[in-house]
Design a protein around this motif. Structure first.
Motif, PDB file in Angstrom:
ATOM      1  N   MET A   1       0.986  -1.042   0.115  1.00 29.90           N
ATOM      2  CA  MET A   1      -0.027   0.097  -0.204  1.00 29.90           C
ATOM      3  C   MET A   1       0.819   1.272   0.106  1.00 29.90           C
ATOM      4  O   MET A   1       1.808   1.363   0.677  1.00 29.90           O
ATOM      5  CB  MET A   1      -1.032  -0.030   1.414  1.00 29.90           C
ATOM      6  CG  MET A   1      -1.808   1.125   1.373  1.00 29.90           C
ATOM      7  SD  MET A   1      -2.947   1.153   2.822  1.00 29.90           S
ATOM      8  CE  MET A   1      -3.861   2.766   2.477  1.00 29.90           C
ATOM      9  N   THR A   2       0.517   2.119  -0.898  1.00 31.90           N
ATOM     10  CA  THR A   2       1.146   3.576  -0.877  1.00 31.90           C
ATOM     11  C   THR A   2       0.770   4.454   0.300  1.00 31.90           C
ATOM     12  O   THR A   2      -0.385   4.746   0.448  1.00 31.90           O
ATOM     13  CB  THR A   2       1.191   4.115  -2.065  1.00 31.90           C
ATOM     14  OG1 THR A   2       1.488   3.367  -3.369  1.00 31.90           O
ATOM     15  CG2 THR A   2       1.923   5.588  -2.183  1.00 31.90           C
ATOM     16  N   THR A   3       1.771   4.810   1.082  1.00 34.60           N
ATOM     17  CA  THR A   3       1.287   5.787   2.170  1.00 34.60           C
ATOM     18  C   THR A   3       2.351   7.014   2.169  1.00 34.60           C
ATOM     19  O   THR A   3       3.522   6.966   1.624  1.00 34.60           O
ATOM     20  CB  THR A   3       1.747   5.185   3.567  1.00 34.60           C
ATOM     21  OG1 THR A   3       3.144   5.006   3.628  1.00 34.60           O
ATOM     22  CG2 THR A   3       0.876   4.081   3.939  1.00 34.60           C
ATOM     23  N   HIS A   4       1.665   8.239   1.879  1.00 37.01           N
ATOM     24  CA  HIS A   4       2.353   9.376   1.333  1.00 37.01           C
ATOM     25  C   HIS A   4       1.564  10.378   2.361  1.00 37.01           C
ATOM     26  O   HIS A   4       0.166  10.574   1.928  1.00 37.01           O
ATOM     27  CB  HIS A   4       2.331   9.870   0.052  1.00 37.01           C
ATOM     28  CG  HIS A   4       2.999  10.793  -0.607  1.00 37.01           C
ATOM     29  ND1 HIS A   4       3.162  11.994   0.222  1.00 37.01           N
ATOM     30  CD2 HIS A   4       3.899  11.084  -1.634  1.00 37.01           C
ATOM     31  CE1 HIS A   4       4.038  12.785  -0.661  1.00 37.01           C
ATOM     32  NE2 HIS A   4       4.384  11.929  -1.728  1.00 37.01           N
ATOM     33  N   ALA A   5       2.318  11.145   3.118  1.00 35.66           N
ATOM     34  CA  ALA A   5       1.501  12.288   3.862  1.00 35.66           C
ATOM     35  C   ALA A   5       0.907  13.208   3.203  1.00 35.66           C
ATOM     36  O   ALA A   5      -0.111  13.804   3.424  1.00 35.66           O
ATOM     37  CB  ALA A   5       2.613  12.890   4.710  1.00 35.66           C
ATOM     38  N   GLN A   6       1.249  13.290   1.652  1.00 37.55           N
ATOM     39  CA  GLN A   6       0.538  14.449   0.793  1.00 37.55           C
ATOM     40  C   GLN A   6      -0.153  13.799  -0.361  1.00 37.55           C
ATOM     41  O   GLN A   6      -0.459  14.461  -1.364  1.00 37.55           O
ATOM     42  CB  GLN A   6       1.516  15.396   0.399  1.00 37.55           C
ATOM     43  CG  GLN A   6       2.214  16.201   1.447  1.00 37.55           C
ATOM     44  CD  GLN A   6       3.484  16.626   1.396  1.00 37.55           C
ATOM     45  OE1 GLN A   6       4.178  16.763   0.204  1.00 37.55           O
ATOM     46  NE2 GLN A   6       4.440  16.844   2.546  1.00 37.55           N
ATOM     47  N   VAL A 121       0.649  20.789   0.623  1.00 36.88           N
ATOM     48  CA  VAL A 121      -0.753  20.466   0.198  1.00 36.88           C
ATOM     49  C   VAL A 121      -0.830  19.102  -0.258  1.00 36.88           C
ATOM     50  O   VAL A 121       0.211  18.202  -0.316  1.00 36.88           O
ATOM     51  CB  VAL A 121      -1.198  21.336  -1.086  1.00 36.88           C
ATOM     52  CG1 VAL A 121      -1.141  22.687  -0.697  1.00 36.88           C
ATOM     53  CG2 VAL A 121      -0.644  21.041  -2.109  1.00 36.88           C
ATOM     54  N   GLU A 122      -2.050  18.507  -0.481  1.00 35.10           N
ATOM     55  CA  GLU A 122      -2.297  17.260  -0.958  1.00 35.10           C
ATOM     56  C   GLU A 122      -2.661  17.034  -2.386  1.00 35.10           C
ATOM     57  O   GLU A 122      -3.215  17.806  -3.001  1.00 35.10           O
ATOM     58  CB  GLU A 122      -3.423  16.512   0.109  1.00 35.10           C
ATOM     59  CG  GLU A 122      -2.932  16.446   1.585  1.00 35.10           C
ATOM     60  CD  GLU A 122      -4.144  16.249   2.484  1.00 35.10           C
ATOM     61  OE1 GLU A 122      -4.416  15.293   3.013  1.00 35.10           O
ATOM     62  OE2 GLU A 122      -4.826  17.258   2.673  1.00 35.10           O
ATOM     63  N   VAL A 123      -2.376  15.911  -2.760  1.00 36.46           N
ATOM     64  CA  VAL A 123      -2.699  15.436  -4.318  1.00 36.46           C
ATOM     65  C   VAL A 123      -3.749  14.229  -4.106  1.00 36.46           C
ATOM     66  O   VAL A 123      -3.623  13.407  -3.459  1.00 36.46           O
ATOM     67  CB  VAL A 123      -1.493  14.949  -5.031  1.00 36.46           C
ATOM     68  CG1 VAL A 123      -1.718  14.513  -6.344  1.00 36.46           C
ATOM     69  CG2 VAL A 123      -0.552  16.109  -5.120  1.00 36.46           C
ATOM     70  N   LEU A 124      -4.875  14.490  -4.966  1.00 35.75           N
ATOM     71  CA  LEU A 124      -5.727  13.473  -5.141  1.00 35.75           C
ATOM     72  C   LEU A 124      -5.415  12.073  -5.846  1.00 35.75           C
ATOM     73  O   LEU A 124      -4.863  12.419  -6.924  1.00 35.75           O
ATOM     74  CB  LEU A 124      -7.114  13.980  -5.659  1.00 35.75           C
ATOM     75  CG  LEU A 124      -8.174  12.775  -5.906  1.00 35.75           C
ATOM     76  CD1 LEU A 124      -8.745  12.398  -4.638  1.00 35.75           C
ATOM     77  CD2 LEU A 124      -9.227  13.495  -6.740  1.00 35.75           C
ATOM     78  N   ASP A 125      -5.231  11.203  -5.235  1.00 31.55           N
ATOM     79  CA  ASP A 125      -4.526   9.864  -5.945  1.00 31.55           C
ATOM     80  C   ASP A 125      -5.472   9.442  -6.941  1.00 31.55           C
ATOM     81  O   ASP A 125      -6.713   8.986  -6.930  1.00 31.55           O
ATOM     82  CB  ASP A 125      -4.566   8.841  -4.926  1.00 31.55           C
ATOM     83  CG  ASP A 125      -3.474   7.635  -5.302  1.00 31.55           C
ATOM     84  OD1 ASP A 125      -2.532   8.013  -6.383  1.00 31.55           O
ATOM     85  OD2 ASP A 125      -3.560   6.728  -4.738  1.00 31.55           O
ATOM     86  N   GLY A 126      -4.849   9.316  -8.064  1.00 33.29           N
ATOM     87  CA  GLY A 126      -5.765   9.110  -9.294  1.00 33.29           C
ATOM     88  C   GLY A 126      -6.445  10.271  -9.971  1.00 33.29           C
ATOM     89  O   GLY A 126      -7.234   9.988 -11.188  1.00 33.29           O
ATOM     90  N   THR A 241       7.961  17.311 -11.678  1.00 33.21           N
ATOM     91  CA  THR A 241       7.346  17.303 -10.370  1.00 33.21           C
ATOM     92  C   THR A 241       6.687  15.930  -9.947  1.00 33.21           C
ATOM     93  O   THR A 241       6.493  15.688  -8.703  1.00 33.21           O
ATOM     94  CB  THR A 241       6.132  18.441 -10.275  1.00 33.21           C
ATOM     95  OG1 THR A 241       5.147  18.221 -11.237  1.00 33.21           O
ATOM     96  CG2 THR A 241       6.805  19.936 -10.661  1.00 33.21           C
ATOM     97  N   ALA A 242       6.261  15.096 -10.798  1.00 32.65           N
ATOM     98  CA  ALA A 242       5.962  13.988 -10.413  1.00 32.65           C
ATOM     99  C   ALA A 242       6.849  13.315  -9.718  1.00 32.65           C
ATOM    100  O   ALA A 242       6.736  12.171  -9.027  1.00 32.65           O
ATOM    101  CB  ALA A 242       5.490  13.243 -11.624  1.00 32.65           C
ATOM    102  N   VAL A 243       8.173  13.251 -10.405  1.00 31.76           N
ATOM    103  CA  VAL A 243       9.238  12.422  -9.893  1.00 31.76           C
ATOM    104  C   VAL A 243       9.670  13.000  -8.406  1.00 31.76           C
ATOM    105  O   VAL A 243       9.777  12.198  -7.599  1.00 31.76           O
ATOM    106  CB  VAL A 243      10.754  12.688 -10.660  1.00 31.76           C
ATOM    107  CG1 VAL A 243      11.787  12.440  -9.878  1.00 31.76           C
ATOM    108  CG2 VAL A 243      10.500  11.956 -11.898  1.00 31.76           C
ATOM    109  N   THR A 244       9.553  14.290  -8.308  1.00 31.67           N
ATOM    110  CA  THR A 244       9.721  14.803  -6.951  1.00 31.67           C
ATOM    111  C   THR A 244       8.666  14.386  -5.951  1.00 31.67           C
ATOM    112  O   THR A 244       9.080  14.210  -4.624  1.00 31.67           O
ATOM    113  CB  THR A 244      10.076  16.166  -6.650  1.00 31.67           C
ATOM    114  OG1 THR A 244       8.921  17.053  -7.447  1.00 31.67           O
ATOM    115  CG2 THR A 244      11.251  16.934  -7.641  1.00 31.67           C
ATOM    116  N   PHE A 245       7.501  14.435  -6.091  1.00 28.18           N
ATOM    117  CA  PHE A 245       6.421  13.907  -5.470  1.00 28.18           C
ATOM    118  C   PHE A 245       6.542  12.437  -5.085  1.00 28.18           C
ATOM    119  O   PHE A 245       6.449  12.140  -3.795  1.00 28.18           O
ATOM    120  CB  PHE A 245       4.958  14.181  -6.218  1.00 28.18           C
ATOM    121  CG  PHE A 245       3.697  13.851  -5.373  1.00 28.18           C
ATOM    122  CD1 PHE A 245       3.355  14.790  -4.350  1.00 28.18           C
ATOM    123  CD2 PHE A 245       3.165  12.580  -5.502  1.00 28.18           C
ATOM    124  CE1 PHE A 245       2.395  14.119  -3.672  1.00 28.18           C
ATOM    125  CE2 PHE A 245       2.102  12.142  -4.762  1.00 28.18           C
ATOM    126  CZ  PHE A 245       1.703  13.163  -3.763  1.00 28.18           C
TER     127      PHE A 245
END
Length: 276
Positions: A1-6, A121-126, A241-245
């Motif tokens: 499972m992917t866990t990412h604070a953002q 800030v957060e990114v909506l996954d998908g 920025t997808a790489v840094t995320f």
């Protein structure tokens, strides 16, 4: 499972609807390519046709790109960013979730610009596709917000210039990471670069890959080596920025973005390109 604070799931975001501090931002830009190069078009029309309830639209082309910059899409300065974001009703105490309707890189671009100015800030996954796949409704109703006070302060090390990258090509403590597809990478890249295509970081449904898979990808590229600092780049500073995320999900918060990317690097024919 992917866990990412953002990173936030569609289900989790749906549960937040109605929170007065929540600000949902559609960051969509439509990017197409032809024999004349890349063409960027605002996502305002697709936003108007249907968006997540309560969302607002921020035009990254017209509002958050510096027309006098070194290359297209260059980030505006801190003052301009604060003015735009505050005018949209986003304040220092807002909980911001960004998404797009394309391939996720415009959402991570806006995530990075917020991060550049000192806000996580957060990114909506998908993106919107995940929202719709979960069975949640969209709306065409506009969201009206009062302007808010937003403070922007540049985060050291989050952005680098062409001069920095020129120096990095001979610095073993820096790893240049090209986020473009393998064919584009093979056609020519900044000397010393490794290739981590942004498309390799997501599953077929557009959600971020699991941490184990990301660790394998970046580990193979050398980007998790504690002795190097990653600098991500692409064609115009978007896919980078997808790489840094993704790196941030693995604890590498020190990865920078070369904002000018290949657009700026190739502006001077004297700068070398490397091919396999």
């Amino acid at each position: 499972m992917t866990t990412h604070a953002q990173l936030i799931s569609a289900t989790a975001l749906h549960g937040l609807l109605g929170d007065p501090d929540l600000r949902i931002v559609d960051a969509t830009v439509h990017l197409t390519f032809d024999e004349n190069g890349a063409h960027a078009e605002s996502g305002a029309d697709t936003f108007a046709a249907g968006h997540i309830p309560g969302a607002i639209f921020v035009d990254q082309i017209a509002e958050l790109s510096n027309p006098a910059g070194e290359a297209p899409f260059e980030a505006v300065d801190s003052s301009a960013f604060a003015d735009v974001i505050g005018a949209h009703g986003i304040g220092d105490g807002s909980r911001v979730v960004v998404y797009d309707t394309a391939n996720g890189i415009w959402a991570t671009r806006l995530w990075w610009q917020f991060r550049l100015e000192g806000h996580d800030v957060e990114v909506l996954d998908g993106g919107l596709a995940a929202w719709q796949a979960a069975g949640f409704v969209t709306t065409t109703e506009p969201t009206l917000l009062e302007p808010a006070a937003f403070t922007a302060s540049r985060r050291a090390g989050a952005i680098v210039s062409t001069e920095d990258v020129e120096a990095a090509t001979s610095d073993p403590s820096v790893l240049l990471v090209n986020a473009l597809d393998p064919d584009s990478f093979a056609q020519g890249h900044i000397p010393g670069s490794v290739n981590v295509p942004f498309g390799s970081l997501v599953k077929p449904d557009g959600t971020l890959k699991d941490l184990t898979e990301l660790r394998e990808i970046f580990g193979a590229a050398g980007a998790l080596d504690a002795d190097v600092t990653p600098i991500a780049y692409c064609g115009g500073g978007i896919a980078a920025t997808a790489v840094t995320f993704a790196l941030a999900s693995l604890g590498r918060d020190d990865a920078a973005v070369y904002d000018g990317s290949m657009n700026a690097w190739t502006a001077d024919p004297n700068r070398q390109l490397e091919t396999p």
